[in-house]
Design an enzyme around this catalytic site. Structure first.
Site, mmCIF file in Angstrom:
data_model
loop_
_atom_site.group_PDB
_atom_site.id
_atom_site.type_symbol
_atom_site.label_atom_id
_atom_site.label_comp_id
_atom_site.label_asym_id
_atom_site.label_seq_id
_atom_site.Cartn_x
_atom_site.Cartn_y
_atom_site.Cartn_z
ATOM 1 C CB CYS A 1 -5.528 -4.967 10.035
ATOM 2 S SG CYS A 1 -3.874 -5.184 10.827
ATOM 3 C CE LYS B 1 -4.739 -9.708 10.542
ATOM 4 N NZ LYS B 1 -3.649 -8.612 11.449
ATOM 5 C CG ASP C 1 -3.079 -5.325 6.183
ATOM 6 O OD1 ASP C 1 -1.571 -5.163 5.611
ATOM 7 O OD2 ASP C 1 -3.026 -5.363 7.110
ATOM 8 C CG HIS C 2 -1.551 -1.596 6.869
ATOM 9 N ND1 HIS C 2 0.141 -2.339 7.743
ATOM 10 C CD2 HIS C 2 -1.826 -2.375 7.803
ATOM 11 C CE1 HIS C 2 -0.275 -3.072 9.166
ATOM 12 N NE2 HIS C 2 -1.863 -3.200 8.703
#
Length: 535
Positions: free
Chosen positions: A84, A132, A317-318
């Site tokens: 993250c 987030k 993010d991934h």
């Protein structure tokens, strides 16, 4: 009803913009005339392969499909660090992980770092963030930090609980991840009350936690496990028959770093095919819920007549391994973990276009500045994606020269016992570890082996050598690995001193407590030996 709406939507809101008002680039640095609005939606843990065939067959994602049809999708987009905070640090800074020293989920950017949003604000954009962020230093649990700092220690401890699924009782529940829905509502309300009345162009960021697995509140054997959590409403969006059961190598044949990761993630035990399929089904259902939140933003833009002058970007993010390579979570350079979605839609963006060039999250920073017409800093690691997605630049020959034919990803955090470096080119994925000699590298031919089951590094030494030399020309990875080793040791010593002589008792209450408590003296000795060993 949704299909009817989408057909109307396609005919009106996303009609090709007038070329006089958009679709042209300004100068070398770029910039859309008329300063379009920008909305960036970033989810967590979304496998990018679900946005195109054959992965797209497993789950219904209507709004991602809408963006594909009316915009540009990048088929080979990657995270610059599959975890993250470091990944998001790369996206917000435009710099590779080693340049910002964002080594783990605790070590990211300085809170005062100048991001692309800061620069856009200086260039006349009204800015807003919801949800987030997670790109600055100082966050995440003690467990997460200690596990990352001690990954060089010669022991094996399970750091995660066994992955689980949970179906909530209310079959028709839509808003399962309530926190994400609240942030989506806040973003929609801001569009209605603020953006729609603004005389300035705006940039809106929405960060979602889905489809990241949920932490389990349970105690006992599965304490600390990650739970794939959804409702029947979202499971109905999943095509169970299309779910692929991943092939696993025998434990004895796994790459040593993969074995360490599988062990620390508590995945070396037995899993039935039904368990694996259910984990993947629940994960896909969580992706469907994510898509719906993206849809709320697109719907709001359409209803407010903002869509025709707004560039919408969706990425993550991934990814999420979801039991591929006998792992869940991310922290891996395998496709499920490192391959991310990246779609763009809006004025000047070519519709129904698929770009096969390799790109990555560091490209977001220059892309945002390019949209705003702001000059691009010379030190950026990334490149603007506007030439690759623009209606004016669609030329196969030119496309090859608009972005380097490689991307770099690196990982230095927990659940992996060696710094990891991935160089992805058109055909090859090369993965190097640590100092380049102490751990065997991996090489995969993604054309013939898309599931990355056969390491051919020793079979093709010339290719391996060539890619390693290219990697070393981009990053001195043995030197970076040594720096991370030193950082880990220094941080652990500081933490150990802060908790005093009872540090072992503190560790015994972290996520790896079950293994630690069996032989605490053995593990204390291993740590002491590590602290004495010079790097």
């Amino acid at each position: 009803m949704l299909l009817l709406w989408l057909s109307v939507f396609a005919a009106s809101a996303l009609a090709a913009p007038d070329r006089g008002a958009g679709g042209r680039r300004r100068g070398a640095a770029g910039g859309w005339p008329g300063a379009p609005n920008v909305v960036l939606v970033v989810s967590d843990s979304f496998d990018g392969r679900l946005t195109f065939y054959p992965g797209s067959q497993a789950v219904k994602l209507p709004f991602i499909n809408l963006m594909k049809a009316h915009g540009t999708s990048f088929l080979n987009a990657y995270t610059n660090s599959p975890i993250c905070c470091p990944s998001r640090a790369a996206m917000w800074s435009g710099l590779f992980t080693h340049l910002t020293e964002s080594w783990n989920n605790f070590k990211g950017l300085d809170p005062n770092y100048t991001t692309w949003m800061d620069i856009m604000e200086k260039h006349g954009y009204r800015t807003q963030k919801f949800g987030k962020l997670d790109y600055t230093s100082g966050h995440h649990s003690i467990s997460n930090r200690v596990e990352a700092w001690t990954r060089d220690v010669a022991f094996l401890l399970r750091q995660e609980g066994r992955p689980m699924i949970n179906l909530i009782p209310k079959k028709t529940k839509v808003r399962v991840m309530e926190g994400d829905w609240k942030n989506t509502d806040r973003a929609v309300n801001w569009l209605r009350k603020e953006a729609s009345n603004s005389t300035q162009p705006f940039v809106l960021y929405l960060g979602l936690n889905l489809p990241h697995p949920y932490p389990s509140p349970s105690s006992g054997e599965n304490f600390g496990s990650s739970t794939f959590h959804t409702s029947l409403y979202w499971l109905k969006k999943v095509s169970y028959d299309a779910i692929k059961i991943p092939k696993w190598s025998p434990l004895s044949e796994m790459h040593p770093v993969d074995y360490y990761s599988s062990y620390t993630k508590n995945c070396t035990g037995k899993f039935t095919k039904k368990e694996i399929k259910n984990i993947r089904a629940f994960y896909y259902a969580m992706c469907a819920e994510t898509d719906a939140m993206l849809g709320e933003i697109i719907l709001a833009l359409r209803q407010l007549d903002l869509l025709q002058n707004t560039i919408v970007i969706y990425t993550s993010d991934h990814g999420e391994l979801a039991m591929e390579h006998r792992q869940f979570y991310k922290m891996s350079m395998y496709e499920a973990s490192a391959h991310i979605p990246l779609l763009m839609m809006g004025p000047g963006i070519k519709a129904n276009q698929q770009v096969s060039n390799v790109v990555s999250l560091v490209d977001i920073y220059p892309t945002m500045l390019d949209i705003a017409g702001a000059p691009l800093p010379q030190n950026l690691s990334g490149y603007s994606l506007l030439p690759l997605s623009s209606e004016m630049f669609w030329n196969e020959h030119k496309l090859k020269n608009l972005h380097p034919p490689w991307i770099l990803s690196e990982f230095h955090g927990c659940n992996v016992n060696a710094s990891t470096y991935m160089l992805r080119t058109n055909q090859w994925k090369y993965i190097a570890y640590s100092d380049g000699t102490s751990v065997l590298p991996q090489l995969f031919d993604l054309f013939s082996d898309p599931d990355e089951l056969t390491n051919i590094a020793t079979k093709f030494p010339e290719v391996t050598y060539s890619l390693d030399q290219k990697l070393r020309s981009i990053i001195n990875y043995p030197k970076v690995s040594a720096s991370v080793h030193q950082y880990n040791k220094e941080q652990f010593i500081k933490w150990k001193q802060s908790v005093g002589q009872n540090y072992s008792n503190v560790i015994a209450n972290l996520r790896w407590h079950q293994d630690w408590l069996k032989e605490p003296r053995k593990y204390e000795s291993a740590i002491n030996q590590w602290l004495k060993t010079p790097h």
